[in-house]
Design a protein around this motif. Structure first.
Motif, PDB file in Angstrom:
ATOM      1  N   UNK A 149       0.846  -1.191   0.000  1.00 14.99           N
ATOM      2  CA  UNK A 149       0.000   0.000   0.000  1.00 14.99           C
ATOM      3  C   UNK A 149       0.889   1.252   0.000  1.00 14.99           C
ATOM      4  N   UNK A 150       0.435   2.343  -0.608  1.00 14.96           N
ATOM      5  CA  UNK A 150       1.209   3.592  -0.537  1.00 14.96           C
ATOM      6  C   UNK A 150       1.533   3.999   0.898  1.00 14.96           C
ATOM      7  N   UNK A 151       0.617   3.729   1.831  1.00 14.75           N
ATOM      8  CA  UNK A 151       0.879   4.074   3.230  1.00 14.75           C
ATOM      9  C   UNK A 151       2.007   3.221   3.809  1.00 14.75           C
ATOM     10  N   UNK A 152       2.145   1.980   3.358  1.00 12.37           N
ATOM     11  CA  UNK A 152       3.235   1.124   3.817  1.00 12.37           C
ATOM     12  C   UNK A 152       4.573   1.625   3.271  1.00 12.37           C
ATOM     13  N   UNK A 153       4.541   2.097   2.028  1.00 13.23           N
ATOM     14  CA  UNK A 153       5.755   2.651   1.436  1.00 13.23           C
ATOM     15  C   UNK A 153       6.166   3.918   2.181  1.00 13.23           C
ATOM     16  N   UNK A 154       5.183   4.769   2.478  1.00 10.73           N
ATOM     17  CA  UNK A 154       5.477   6.004   3.212  1.00 10.73           C
ATOM     18  C   UNK A 154       6.015   5.704   4.599  1.00 10.73           C
ATOM     19  N   UNK A 155       5.483   4.670   5.221  1.00  9.42           N
ATOM     20  CA  UNK A 155       5.901   4.317   6.581  1.00  9.42           C
ATOM     21  C   UNK A 155       7.327   3.769   6.626  1.00  9.42           C
ATOM     22  N   UNK A 156       7.638   2.851   5.702  1.00  6.64           N
ATOM     23  CA  UNK A 156       8.907   2.119   5.774  1.00  6.64           C
ATOM     24  C   UNK A 156       9.952   2.557   4.753  1.00  6.64           C
ATOM     25  N   UNK A 157       9.521   3.206   3.685  1.00  7.07           N
ATOM     26  CA  UNK A 157      10.448   3.557   2.619  1.00  7.07           C
ATOM     27  C   UNK A 157      10.443   2.509   1.519  1.00  7.07           C
ATOM     28  N   UNK A 158      11.233   2.741   0.490  1.00  4.56           N
ATOM     29  CA  UNK A 158      11.263   1.880  -0.685  1.00  4.56           C
ATOM     30  C   UNK A 158      12.697   1.407  -0.944  1.00  4.56           C
ATOM     31  N   UNK A 159      12.839   0.559  -1.941  1.00  4.69           N
ATOM     32  CA  UNK A 159      14.159   0.101  -2.352  1.00  4.69           C
ATOM     33  C   UNK A 159      15.008   1.313  -2.735  1.00  4.69           C
ATOM     34  N   UNK A 160      16.303   1.291  -2.409  1.00  2.68           N
ATOM     35  CA  UNK A 160      17.148   2.424  -2.816  1.00  2.68           C
ATOM     36  C   UNK A 160      17.097   2.638  -4.326  1.00  2.68           C
ATOM     37  N   UNK A 161      17.248   3.867  -4.729  1.00  6.02           N
ATOM     38  CA  UNK A 161      17.189   4.226  -6.157  1.00  6.02           C
ATOM     39  C   UNK A 161      18.528   3.949  -6.819  1.00  6.02           C
ATOM     40  N   UNK A 162      18.887   2.665  -6.884  1.00  6.27           N
ATOM     41  CA  UNK A 162      20.141   2.287  -7.532  1.00  6.27           C
ATOM     42  C   UNK A 162      20.100   2.682  -9.004  1.00  6.27           C
ATOM     43  N   UNK A 163      21.251   3.015  -9.544  1.00  9.59           N
ATOM     44  CA  UNK A 163      21.335   3.434 -10.949  1.00  9.59           C
ATOM     45  C   UNK A 163      20.818   2.327 -11.866  1.00  9.59           C
ATOM     46  N   UNK A 164      19.964   2.695 -12.820  1.00 13.62           N
ATOM     47  CA  UNK A 164      19.441   1.754 -13.797  1.00 13.62           C
ATOM     48  C   UNK A 164      18.257   0.939 -13.326  1.00 13.62           C
ATOM     49  N   UNK A 165      17.799   1.182 -12.098  1.00  9.74           N
ATOM     50  CA  UNK A 165      16.686   0.412 -11.542  1.00  9.74           C
ATOM     51  C   UNK A 165      15.370   1.152 -11.763  1.00  9.74           C
ATOM     52  N   UNK A 166      14.377   0.452 -12.311  1.00 14.08           N
ATOM     53  CA  UNK A 166      13.034   1.021 -12.502  1.00 14.08           C
ATOM     54  C   UNK A 166      12.124   0.509 -11.396  1.00 14.08           C
ATOM     55  N   UNK A 167      11.408   1.432 -10.783  1.00 18.31           N
ATOM     56  CA  UNK A 167      10.571   1.101  -9.619  1.00 18.31           C
ATOM     57  C   UNK A 167       9.101   1.363  -9.927  1.00 18.31           C
ATOM     58  N   UNK A 168       8.247   0.374  -9.608  1.00 16.03           N
ATOM     59  CA  UNK A 168       6.795   0.516  -9.758  1.00 16.03           C
ATOM     60  C   UNK A 168       6.136   0.178  -8.429  1.00 16.03           C
ATOM     61  N   UNK A 169       5.320   1.072  -7.925  1.00 19.04           N
ATOM     62  CA  UNK A 169       4.488   0.766  -6.757  1.00 19.04           C
ATOM     63  C   UNK A 169       3.073   0.508  -7.246  1.00 19.04           C
ATOM     64  N   UNK A 170       2.679  -0.752  -7.226  1.00 21.22           N
ATOM     65  CA  UNK A 170       1.351  -1.159  -7.687  1.00 21.22           C
ATOM     66  C   UNK A 170       0.619  -1.777  -6.506  1.00 21.22           C
ATOM     67  N   UNK A 171      -0.439  -1.139  -6.069  1.00 17.97           N
ATOM     68  CA  UNK A 171      -1.183  -1.668  -4.925  1.00 17.97           C
ATOM     69  C   UNK A 171      -2.473  -2.325  -5.399  1.00 17.97           C
TER      70      UNK A 171
END
Length: 263
Positions: A79-101
């Motif tokens: 959930x977006x609230x879980x991401x806000x609470x704990x954070x996300x994977x570090x933004x390593x170079x070349x990494x694409x991130x999708x948050x799909x709830x």
């Protein structure tokens, strides 16, 4: 799990590929989904699709290990609230991130009754999620289907429920036998045990985690798959309902299945 005189829901350890476990010290439930046999005895390719518990605990010290695995795309099902609470994977170079709830009700509103079937409880929660989170599940599988995104890692909090559903649907489309799908799902019990031990270690005063948040009985995933097929005719039909196209289903098989005898 309750009594099972037929043995139908027992985990077949022979169906589990010991080579799936991947070393990523900051996680508790990270592994390669490849190795099972799919359509036409074609094995699911290793190194293309991974599953995990939350990746927010990765630090710069974990960068080398993560980069060595080769992940290009992270699908975060929290959930977006879980991401806000704990954070996300570090933004390593070349990494694409999708948050799909995938939309679903908080389980706290439907507590598990002690003594009731845990597998039945989990299967019902998964069925609810498949109904309310259809679009999110379809989007996640669609991203996995695109070979340009591979290698992909899918994760949620513990890496067993939302992640388990996405991986089970994917493996079913690839023609993997249910015994192997449910065995892969049940492996998360080991990860949950490690996660639980970590929680106790960082919370000296104790922590009370409800049983459904730690358990992965094979029967739960089997019930979910059986009832999804009863309701939609097939897993493929459900995914079409979720917005996954026939072209995406074909692409999923093309890039995740090796030739017989391959890996």
């Amino acid at each position: 799990m309750g009594s099972d005189p037929t043995g139908r829901y027992r985990v077949n350890v022979d169906a589990i590929d010991d080579n799936r476990q991947t070393s990523l010290p900051a996680t508790f439930n990270f592994r390669d989904v490849g190795g099972c046999l799919g359509h036409g005895d074609r094995p699911v390719r290793r190194g293309r699709l991974f599953r995990s518990d939350s990746l927010h605990r990765l630090t710069e010290q974990d960068r080398d290990a993560f980069v060595a695995i080769g992940i290009r795309t992270v699908i975060d099902l929290r959930r977006p609230t879980e991401v806000q609470r704990d954070g996300r994977v570090p933004a390593y170079q070349g990494l694409t991130y999708h948050n799909i709830h995938p939309e679903h009700d908080d389980w706290a509103g439907v507590p598990h009754d002690e003594g009731a079937s845990l597998a039945r409880y989990l299967a019902d929660r998964y069925a609810d999620l498949a109904q309310t989170g259809t679009a999110g599940l379809g989007e996640a599988v669609g991203l996995i289907a695109d070979s340009a995104n591979a290698p992909v890692v899918v994760h949620c909090v513990a890496g067993k429920d939302r992640t388990g559903i996405v991986c089970a649907l994917t493996l079913a489309v690839l023609g993997v036998d249910d015994a192997q799908i449910t065995a892969d799902y049940a492996l998360s019990s080991e990860g949950s045990a490690r996660y639980s031990a970590w929680l106790v270690a960082i919370n000296p005063d104790g922590v009370d985690v409800p049983a459904p948040f730690l358990a992965s009985p094979a029967e739960a995933m089997q019930l979910f798959l059986d009832e999804l097929r009863e309701g939609h005719g097939s897993v493929e039909a459900y995914l079409r309902h979720a917005g996954v196209t026939d072209e995406q289903l074909a692409a999923l098989r093309d890039h995740l299945l090796a030739e017989p005898g391959g890996a």
